[in-house]
Scaffold this active site. Structure first.
Site, short mmCIF file in Angstrom:
data_model
loop_
_atom_site.label_atom_id
_atom_site.label_comp_id
_atom_site.label_asym_id
_atom_site.label_seq_id
_atom_site.Cartn_x
_atom_site.Cartn_y
_atom_site.Cartn_z
N GLU A 187 64.94 -20.18 22.21
CA GLU A 187 64.41 -20.70 20.78
C GLU A 187 65.10 -19.92 20.00
O GLU A 187 65.12 -18.63 19.99
CB GLU A 187 62.92 -20.65 20.99
CG GLU A 187 62.31 -21.68 21.87
CD GLU A 187 60.78 -21.63 22.17
OE1 GLU A 187 60.13 -22.68 22.41
OE2 GLU A 187 60.23 -20.65 21.98
N CYS A 214 66.14 -15.54 13.47
CA CYS A 214 65.36 -14.46 14.77
C CYS A 214 66.28 -15.33 16.07
O CYS A 214 66.00 -16.66 16.21
CB CYS A 214 64.10 -14.46 14.74
SG CYS A 214 63.27 -13.63 16.29
N CYS A 266 63.85 -13.51 30.31
CA CYS A 266 64.18 -12.16 29.73
C CYS A 266 64.32 -11.35 31.20
O CYS A 266 63.48 -11.62 32.26
CB CYS A 266 63.01 -11.52 29.00
SG CYS A 266 63.25 -9.94 28.71
N CYS A 293 57.69 -6.86 29.95
CA CYS A 293 56.45 -6.50 29.28
C CYS A 293 55.31 -7.39 29.52
O CYS A 293 55.21 -8.69 29.38
CB CYS A 293 56.85 -6.43 27.62
SG CYS A 293 58.41 -5.74 27.38
N CYS A 338 54.12 -9.95 26.52
CA CYS A 338 55.01 -11.09 26.10
C CYS A 338 55.01 -12.29 26.68
O CYS A 338 55.42 -12.42 27.90
CB CYS A 338 56.37 -10.30 25.85
SG CYS A 338 57.54 -11.36 25.17
N GLY A 381 64.82 -12.46 25.14
CA GLY A 381 65.82 -11.86 26.02
C GLY A 381 65.81 -10.50 25.50
O GLY A 381 65.15 -9.95 24.63
N GLU A 382 66.46 -9.39 26.33
CA GLU A 382 66.60 -8.19 25.95
C GLU A 382 68.18 -8.05 25.51
O GLU A 382 68.98 -8.16 26.57
CB GLU A 382 66.26 -7.18 27.27
CG GLU A 382 66.92 -5.92 27.20
CD GLU A 382 66.62 -5.19 25.85
OE1 GLU A 382 65.26 -5.16 25.36
OE2 GLU A 382 67.57 -4.41 25.25
N SER A 391 67.12 -5.55 18.26
CA SER A 391 65.84 -4.96 18.84
C SER A 391 65.88 -4.71 20.19
O SER A 391 66.26 -5.73 20.80
CB SER A 391 64.58 -5.78 18.37
OG SER A 391 63.55 -5.42 19.02
N SER A 434 61.34 -1.37 20.48
CA SER A 434 59.93 -1.82 20.69
C SER A 434 59.20 -0.66 21.52
O SER A 434 59.44 -0.71 22.55
CB SER A 434 59.78 -3.11 21.57
OG SER A 434 60.46 -4.15 20.84
N LEU A 435 58.46 0.10 20.91
CA LEU A 435 57.86 1.38 21.43
C LEU A 435 56.55 1.17 22.20
O LEU A 435 56.36 1.33 23.30
CB LEU A 435 57.98 2.57 20.30
CG LEU A 435 57.56 4.01 21.33
CD1 LEU A 435 58.83 4.32 21.76
CD2 LEU A 435 57.62 4.80 19.93
N HIS A 436 55.72 0.71 21.16
CA HIS A 436 54.05 0.35 21.56
C HIS A 436 53.53 1.48 22.01
O HIS A 436 52.16 1.42 22.24
CB HIS A 436 54.22 -0.82 22.52
CG HIS A 436 55.13 -2.10 21.78
ND1 HIS A 436 54.71 -2.56 20.74
CD2 HIS A 436 55.81 -2.77 22.50
CE1 HIS A 436 55.51 -3.88 20.60
NE2 HIS A 436 56.18 -3.88 21.70
N ASN A 462 50.10 -11.21 18.49
CA ASN A 462 50.05 -12.49 18.53
C ASN A 462 49.51 -12.82 20.05
O ASN A 462 50.10 -12.76 21.05
CB ASN A 462 51.26 -13.38 18.33
CG ASN A 462 51.84 -12.97 17.01
OD1 ASN A 462 51.22 -13.02 16.01
ND2 ASN A 462 53.02 -12.64 17.16
N CYS A 479 56.36 -13.61 16.74
CA CYS A 479 56.88 -12.49 17.99
C CYS A 479 56.21 -12.58 19.36
O CYS A 479 54.94 -12.52 19.45
CB CYS A 479 56.79 -10.97 17.51
SG CYS A 479 57.66 -10.53 16.09
N1 SAH Z 1 63.57 -7.51 24.23
C1 SAH Z 1 63.85 -7.06 22.89
C2 SAH Z 1 63.92 -8.20 21.70
C3 SAH Z 1 62.50 -9.00 21.62
S1 SAH Z 1 61.93 -8.48 20.42
C4 SAH Z 1 62.74 -6.17 22.40
O1 SAH Z 1 61.75 -5.97 23.23
O2 SAH Z 1 62.60 -5.36 21.43
C5 SAH Z 1 60.34 -9.22 20.14
C6 SAH Z 1 59.38 -8.31 19.51
O3 SAH Z 1 58.15 -8.70 19.67
C7 SAH Z 1 59.46 -6.89 20.47
O4 SAH Z 1 59.03 -5.76 19.67
C8 SAH Z 1 58.06 -7.20 21.39
O5 SAH Z 1 57.59 -6.14 22.00
C9 SAH Z 1 57.23 -7.95 20.20
N2 SAH Z 1 56.23 -8.53 21.05
C10 SAH Z 1 56.21 -9.03 22.24
N3 SAH Z 1 55.26 -9.91 22.73
C11 SAH Z 1 54.37 -9.98 21.43
C12 SAH Z 1 53.30 -10.49 20.94
N4 SAH Z 1 52.37 -11.35 21.88
N5 SAH Z 1 52.94 -10.08 19.71
C13 SAH Z 1 53.55 -9.54 18.81
N6 SAH Z 1 54.51 -8.67 19.20
C14 SAH Z 1 54.91 -9.12 20.35
#
Ligand code: SAH
Length: 347
Positions: free
Chosen positions: A93, A106, A113, A117, A120, A164-165, A196, A219-221, A295, A338
């Site tokens: 997508e 995007c 992937c 995570c 996701c 994907g990563e 990212s 993507s730290l979180h 989301n 996202c």
């Molecule tokens: N694999 C890479 C590229 C994907 S970017 C990465 O992790 O950065 C997608 C972004 O959306 C990342 O920052 C991811 O952590 C975030 N993400 C994943 N699931 C999500 C969700 N359900 N709601 C909001 N952000 C989310």
């Protein structure tokens, strides 16, 4: 699927060698290259400045694989989600995100992937394969065309935040960016491209060594190892100390500030300890924080933290002079936000 080799997997140098091996003039390679990458030719018959013989030779030897937009969904906020069919019928997508002044693409870098995570939707798909450089490039071209068609302006920004990563498909992602930025193809400024990553230290170091010119987001979180491992299990192999070291190295080499993407979940990372850990982490490398709205993907373990938790983060970061922005979701009604990219409509 064709058994012939995809001509777009060849570099300009490869093409030149092909022409000289066939006792043809090497400058023809450049013409073919322009047809493929600048003019978006789908057939060799379109390459009218080549002789019939040369066109037939190319036709016998190569195929031109192209993506096809299989399905398009438009959100009430203008966001467009494309289901993109690849030459082997797999689907990824790509999303067009419009604002008042920008159009952002995007794009996806893998089918599924490699990482796991837990919050996701893409992670729930099996990783099928890496995308080729041309498959990444084509997503950008397709969204540029949609931007011209629907918003009467060219694409302005690209984020590698689709499926994907990207750093697990390092070579192809960099080759695609090379095409996107090269004057022989799209000629976009690398400053308008953001890659990212979930944070793979070795690969970040490699990027820094190559002195790439695009922006980096991570993507730290969570800045607490134990918490991060729970929500991003692969992080067990990539501890925060190594990530920080790689990011410091990145800054030293590129002088580019890093953006941390961060979702705040109720009961997961919303305590003062979580906040202080993030502040400490950010103070060690020039960075800013982008708080992303969560989301839902239907798992009750993950719920967006309430406004006061977000404000607690914002106040602590600002008190430490760290720039913080809040990103509201786009395209939620069509599962284009996202973490929601999972080919839902096609399953
Ligand atoms: N694999 C890479 C590229 C994907 S970017 C990465 O992790 O950065 C997608 C972004 O959306 C990342 O920052 C991811 O952590 C975030 N993400 C994943 N699931 C999500 C969700 N359900 N709601 C909001 N952000 C989310």
């Amino acid at each position: 699927m064709s058994s012939k080799q995809d001509i777009r997997a060849l570099s300009l140098e490869d093409l030149k060698s092909f022409f000289t091996e066939h006792n043809l003039q090497a400058f023809r390679a450049k013409q073919v290259y322009q047809w493929l990458w600048q003019k978006g030719a789908h057939n060799f018959s379109e390459m009218t400045n080549l002789s019939k013989e040369v066109r037939s030779l190319l036709e016998e030897t190569f195929s031109i694989n192209h993506i096809a937009i299989d399905q398009q969904q438009r959100s009430t906020d203008g966001t467009i989600k494309n289901a993109v069919k690849l030459h082997d019928n797999l689907v990824v997508e790509s999303v067009l995100i419009p604002t008042a002044s920008r159009t952002t693409a995007c794009v996806s870098s893998q089918v599924g992937c490699s990482l796991d995570c837990t919050f996701c939707a893409t992670a729930q798909l099996k990783r099928m394969r890496n995308l080729n450089p041309d498959e990444i490039y084509d997503q950008v071209v397709a969204i540029d065309r949609q931007s011209q068609l629907y918003f009467h302006r060219p694409l302005s920004n690209i984020v590698f935040m689709g499926m994907g990563e990207p750093l697990m498909n390092y070579k192809n992602v960099l080759a695609a960016i090379e095409k996107i930025t090269s004057a022989d193809a799209l000629g976009m400024s690398p400053k308008r491209i953001t890659l990212s990553t979930s944070g793979i230290p070795k690969m970040i170091q490699k990027l820094a060594d190559e002195q790439v010119k695009f922006q980096l987001a991570v993507s730290l979180h969570s800045a607490r190892q134990q918490v991060r491992e729970q929500i991003m299990p692969f992080a067990e192999n990539f501890p925060l100390e190594s990530l920080l070291e790689a990011l410091q190295y990145w800054y030293q080499k590129t002088k580019k500030r890093i953006t941390f993407e961060y979702v705040i979940w109720k009961g997961v990372n919303d305590t003062p300890e979580d906040i202080q850990a993030l502040v400490r982490f950010c103070k060690q490398v020039p960075s800013k924080v982008n708080l992303i709205q969560y989301n839902s993907i239907g798992d009750p373990k993950f719920q967006q933290a309430p406004e006061h938790s977000i404000q607690a983060y914002v106040e602590a970061l600002e008190a430490a002079s760290i720039v913080v922005t809040i990103r509201r979701s786009r395209g939620e009604d069509i599962d284009a936000a996202c973490g929601q990219l999972a080919n839902k409509t096609l399953q």
